[in-house]
Design an enzyme around this catalytic site. Sequence first.
Site, PDB file in Angstrom:
ATOM      1  N   HIS A 282       0.839  -1.216   0.000  1.00 41.19           N
ATOM      2  CA  HIS A 282       0.000   0.000   0.000  1.00 41.19           C
ATOM      3  C   HIS A 282       0.871   1.263   0.000  1.00 41.19           C
ATOM      4  O   HIS A 282       0.704   2.126   0.867  1.00 41.19           O
ATOM      5  CB  HIS A 282      -0.940   0.080   1.199  1.00 41.19           C
ATOM      6  N   ASP A 333      -4.501  -9.492   0.036  1.00 41.24           N
ATOM      7  CA  ASP A 333      -4.652  -8.759   1.292  1.00 41.24           C
ATOM      8  C   ASP A 333      -5.835  -9.258   2.118  1.00 41.24           C
ATOM      9  O   ASP A 333      -5.740 -10.280   2.774  1.00 41.24           O
ATOM     10  CB  ASP A 333      -4.736  -7.258   0.973  1.00 41.24           C
TER      11      ASP A 333
HETATM   12  C1  NGQ Z   1      -4.132  -5.063   8.351  1.00 43.24           C
HETATM   13  N1  NGQ Z   1      -5.129  -4.189   6.442  1.00 43.24           N
HETATM   14  O1  NGQ Z   1      -3.054  -5.157   8.917  1.00 43.24           O
HETATM   15  O2  NGQ Z   1      -4.907  -6.012   8.324  1.00 43.24           O
HETATM   16  C2  NGQ Z   1      -4.459  -3.793   7.615  1.00 43.24           C
HETATM   17  C3  NGQ Z   1      -5.331  -2.873   8.414  1.00 43.24           C
HETATM   18  C4  NGQ Z   1      -3.939  -1.530  10.035  1.00 43.24           C
HETATM   19  C5  NGQ Z   1      -5.000  -3.540   5.274  1.00 43.24           C
HETATM   20  N2  NGQ Z   1      -4.223  -2.553   5.155  1.00 43.24           N
HETATM   21  C6  NGQ Z   1      -4.932  -2.652   9.805  1.00 43.24           C
HETATM   22  N3  NGQ Z   1      -5.688  -3.951   4.285  1.00 43.24           N
HETATM   23  O3  NGQ Z   1      -3.377  -1.002   9.076  1.00 43.24           O
HETATM   24  O4  NGQ Z   1      -3.706  -1.223  11.184  1.00 43.24           O
HETATM   25 ZN    ZN Z   2      -2.470  -5.755   4.823  1.00 38.81          ZN
END
Ligand code: NGQ
Ligand code: ZN
Length: 467
Positions: A282, A333
């Site tokens: 990302h 993801d």
């Molecule tokens: C995650 N998910 O680690 O699952 C992250 C969100 C965060 C994505 N970026 C949680 N899709 O960034 O703290």
């Molecule tokens: Zn992630």
Amino acid sequence: MSQHHQLYQHFPQNPQSLFAQHALLPQGWMKNVRLQWDQAGNLTAVTPDTIAVSGETQATWVVPGMSNLHSHAFQRAMAGMTEIAGDSKDSFWTWRDLMYRYALHITPGQIQAIAAQLYAECLRHGYTGVCEFHYLHRDPAGAFYARPEEMAARVIAAAHQTGIGITMLPVLYSYADFGAQPLRDDQRRFSTGVDDILRLVNALESQRDWQTEIGVAPHSLRAASIAQIQEVLRVLPDRRPVHIHIAEQVREVDACLAATGKRPVELLADSGMLDQRWCLVHATHMNKDEVRAVAASGAVAGICTTTEGNLGDGFFDLPDYIEAGGCIGIGSDSHVSQSPVEELRWLEYGQRLRLQARNVASHQQQRRVGDFLWQAALQGGAQASGRKVGQLSSGYRADMLVLDATHPNLTGLHCDELLNTWIFSGNDNLVRHVYVGGRQVIVDGRHIQQASIQSAYADCMRELRSL
Ligand code: NGQ
Ligand code: ZN
């Protein structure tokens, strides 16, 4: 890396060669190609312009399998369950609260069942390897299991059960936000310091084999400090993959600026650590200097189009990054999609919608968008996985997809049209057979253990839905 013959004991004996009328090799499409591999599943010879011998397994279209460079396996079980508007404006952060509530319940048995279901789906759609960004370390109360690596080991077991290659990345997760904010109570299962991560990596080392690599993942610059990351890298063996969530949300970039005076990509680049081991997942919010810095470092930008779309992250700056010579790869993801075709198609469509332009993912040497995308994601995904995958060449894993030559979309095609047609002409799954390390795990579109994997997943979902 040691061989691990045990791994394949439950797979049927397979032939060790495949003859392809058309195979996508590093030099492009070649005709009448024999692919041969050894017992360990590594290609030993790739010979174009040859002749099939009688009894040899034959295929029309063969392409290298794709690496899925970013996965949180447990989130597969909540795909489709967070698409209801709440009382206040929904965002990445409101989704994350729901995800945390859910994450608090998952048991070791459940994560294995969910990951096996997910990986079988990924294989059916053309992913032959996965990088697992794994942070569900502790038990629901926040204590380590008797074996601290229990949850990670279950995910690796699911990969072995399905035959997919895996790069396990235990996640360093120490803080709730920039400025070393203490973790929230609902982040207790993720809690790890530098010593915990090194202990986990150490405990998992014995699992390394031709199908399995171990790296690390600082969760984000919110959750891990630059000093901590430097400490981990000092001890981590050479050439292990290092993945991080880098700049997924504008609020994150603003918080980083407020706390450090720098943007996240800038902060990481200025630390001097960035190189080809890194995968920046990302890298959505970058300015032009950051785009150039990441491209020049040789790191891979991990783009997860369908999840980034689902969570409303924003658009990756693809044209500037391609112009700067940057490497990309794709990941599913949160698993709102399990298809590399959908990931790549929406990567291109997002850019077209954003820029009101066409054929964005291309350059002078490769004007065919489907070819550009598949090849770029193969290379970047392979690099991010730290494994010898992503090309059909001697010494690389025999990870191969046989596409459905009987499907109307693929009949009578010239090889130059194959990838564009596959990626941009519909939603039937055109992946018919899949070989990973030379073992056929998908036969006629079905996983060889599909029934048992699905029934274990159904049992797990009944448990989770009754909560
Ligand atoms: C995650 N998910 O680690 O699952 C992250 C969100 C965060 C994505 N970026 C949680 N899709 O960034 O703290
Ligand atoms: Zn992630």
